[in-house]
Scaffold this active site. Structure first.
Site, mmCIF file in Angstrom:
data_model
loop_
_atom_site.group_PDB
_atom_site.id
_atom_site.type_symbol
_atom_site.label_atom_id
_atom_site.label_comp_id
_atom_site.label_asym_id
_atom_site.label_seq_id
_atom_site.Cartn_x
_atom_site.Cartn_y
_atom_site.Cartn_z
ATOM 1 N N TYR A 50 -8.729 -9.870 -3.595
ATOM 2 C CA TYR A 50 -7.851 -9.257 -4.603
ATOM 3 C C TYR A 50 -7.337 -10.313 -5.580
ATOM 4 C CZ TYR A 50 -4.020 -6.281 -6.333
ATOM 5 O OH TYR A 50 -3.161 -5.545 -7.115
ATOM 6 N N SER A 72 -1.361 -8.383 -11.214
ATOM 7 C CA SER A 72 -0.534 -8.462 -10.005
ATOM 8 C C SER A 72 0.080 -9.839 -9.890
ATOM 9 C CB SER A 72 -1.436 -8.206 -8.791
ATOM 10 O OG SER A 72 -0.792 -8.579 -7.600
HETATM 11 N N1 LIG Z 1 0.967 -0.781 -5.644
HETATM 12 C C1 LIG Z 1 1.322 -2.035 -5.889
HETATM 13 O O1 LIG Z 1 2.266 -2.569 -5.283
HETATM 14 C C2 LIG Z 1 0.591 -2.833 -6.932
HETATM 15 C C3 LIG Z 1 1.041 -4.148 -7.179
HETATM 16 C C4 LIG Z 1 0.388 -4.913 -8.158
HETATM 17 C C5 LIG Z 1 -0.664 -4.365 -8.867
HETATM 18 N N2 LIG Z 1 -1.093 -3.093 -8.604
HETATM 19 C C6 LIG Z 1 -2.223 -2.579 -9.382
HETATM 20 O O2 LIG Z 1 -1.907 -1.316 -9.937
HETATM 21 C C7 LIG Z 1 -3.103 -0.517 -10.041
HETATM 22 C C8 LIG Z 1 -2.879 0.821 -9.359
HETATM 23 O O3 LIG Z 1 -2.539 0.576 -8.005
HETATM 24 P P1 LIG Z 1 -2.037 1.707 -7.000
HETATM 25 O O4 LIG Z 1 -1.009 1.081 -6.140
HETATM 26 O O5 LIG Z 1 -1.730 2.962 -7.725
HETATM 27 O O6 LIG Z 1 -3.365 1.899 -6.097
HETATM 28 P P2 LIG Z 1 -3.918 3.158 -5.308
HETATM 29 O O7 LIG Z 1 -2.806 4.067 -4.949
HETATM 30 O O8 LIG Z 1 -4.755 2.589 -4.213
HETATM 31 O O9 LIG Z 1 -4.855 3.901 -6.395
HETATM 32 C C9 LIG Z 1 -5.975 3.225 -6.899
HETATM 33 C C10 LIG Z 1 -6.654 4.083 -7.939
HETATM 34 O O10 LIG Z 1 -7.803 3.358 -8.414
HETATM 35 C C11 LIG Z 1 -8.939 4.202 -8.277
HETATM 36 N N3 LIG Z 1 -10.167 3.463 -8.046
HETATM 37 C C12 LIG Z 1 -10.506 2.658 -7.010
HETATM 38 N N4 LIG Z 1 -11.771 2.230 -7.140
HETATM 39 C C13 LIG Z 1 -12.255 2.762 -8.287
HETATM 40 C C14 LIG Z 1 -13.497 2.708 -8.970
HETATM 41 N N5 LIG Z 1 -14.550 2.012 -8.490
HETATM 42 N N6 LIG Z 1 -13.635 3.390 -10.134
HETATM 43 C C15 LIG Z 1 -12.607 4.110 -10.624
HETATM 44 N N7 LIG Z 1 -11.422 4.234 -10.025
HETATM 45 C C16 LIG Z 1 -11.252 3.558 -8.857
HETATM 46 C C17 LIG Z 1 -8.613 5.090 -7.090
HETATM 47 O O11 LIG Z 1 -9.482 6.215 -7.079
HETATM 48 P P3 LIG Z 1 -9.953 6.905 -5.679
HETATM 49 O O12 LIG Z 1 -8.860 7.840 -5.288
HETATM 50 O O13 LIG Z 1 -11.237 7.569 -6.037
HETATM 51 O O14 LIG Z 1 -10.127 5.792 -4.678
HETATM 52 C C18 LIG Z 1 -7.161 5.412 -7.392
HETATM 53 O O15 LIG Z 1 -7.084 6.392 -8.385
HETATM 54 C C19 LIG Z 1 -4.218 -1.339 -9.407
HETATM 55 O O16 LIG Z 1 -4.953 -2.004 -10.417
HETATM 56 C C20 LIG Z 1 -3.468 -2.338 -8.553
HETATM 57 O O17 LIG Z 1 -4.191 -3.520 -8.330
HETATM 58 C C21 LIG Z 1 -0.493 -2.320 -7.654
#
Ligand SMILES: NC(=O)c1ccc[n+]([C@@H]2O[C@H](COP(=O)([O-])OP(=O)(O)OC[C@H]3O[C@@H](n4cnc5c(N)ncnc54)[C@H](OP(=O)(O)O)[C@@H]3O)[C@@H](O)[C@H]2O)c1
Length: 225
Positions: A147, A131
């Protein structure tokens, strides 16, 4: 040539879109979910779904056992947690601990568990979703402490893995998806999961061993450390 790709946290958000686009172009995808029975959208893609909680060593061990002997080309560490959280003065240290467990140690344990599978594969590519908030040099505002700490540590983990695994032909990178409209990114995020994942996959497709250790934007430019 179709590749065998593992995507963690593939039941929603960016992970689900990664699984959708990879499956759509013919790659063999294993998408993981903490609760596979509730991962309807993921199962609807027709990909292999495996149970995995990256914060639980026993769950990681069971996942590795289920994949015993299966060649894997690419692992995408997507599973993560993130929220703004309280200011440092009132931050429960347990919040830091939980973020490290999932975002940092999760990627460490899953990588260790899957190294035998990656050695059986052809591509030997490990990509971890980082990120812009992980950047030390760009952090002037504070906030998102747990985070930031966990993703900065993830950056160091992958950078070190890249150096140590390079002689074995592994390419290990960090990639920032941008600010993406998901449960984590929220409704105001300017980028859709489709756009972000399209850009990231084009970037990952073009990576070679010489790129190992880079921290990349979704479009493949160098991100600020
Ligand atoms: N969205 C953004 O703007 C953004 C920006 C920078 C980086 N990122 C990174 O991109 C990645 C995906 O983000 P996203 O926006 O798609 O997030 P999200 O919509 O909140 O989805 C997170 C995913 O991670 C899973 N997860 C959480 N805790 C877990 C655990 N202990 N073991 C296995 N799976 C787990 C969740 O499963 P559950 O449904 O079971 O909770 C869900 O499938 C993350 O690493 C995030 O930090 C996102």
């Amino acid at each position: 040539m179709p590749e065998s790709v593992i995507v963690t946290g593939a039941n929603r958000g960016i992970g689900l879109e990664l699984a959708r686009q990879l499956a759509g172009r013919g790659d063999r995808v294993v998408g993981t979910a903490r609760r596979p029975q509730k991962a309807d959208a993921l199962r609807a893609l027709g990909v292999r779904v495996e149970k995995l909680d990256v914060a639980e060593p026993a769950s990681v061990a069971a996942f590795a056992k289920a994949l015993d002997g299966v060649p894997v080309d690419v692992v995408i560490h997507n599973a993560g947690i993130g929220e703004e959280g309280p200011d440092f003065a009132s931050l429960p240290v347990e919040d830091l601990e939980r973020s490290l467990q999932v975002n940092t140690l999760g990627a460490a344990r899953v990588t260790q568990a899957l190294l035998p599978n990656l050695r059986l594969g052809r591509r030997r590519l490990i990509a971890a979703l980082s990120s812009g908030l992980a950047s030390l040099e760009r952090n002037r505002d504070g906030g998102w402490i747990a985070y930031r700490v966990s993703k900065a540590a993830l950056n160091m983990l992958v950078r070190t893995m890249a150096a140590e695994l390079r002689p074995d032909g592994f390419t290990c990178v960090l990639i920032d998806p941008g600010w993406v409209r998901t449960d984590m990114g929220g409704r105001d995020a300017p980028t859709t999961p489709e756009q972000s994942v399209g850009n990231m996959l084009a970037t990952l497709d073009g990576l070679r061993l010489k790129d190992s250790g880079r921290f990349l934007t979704a479009r493949g430019r160098d991100a600020a450390w």
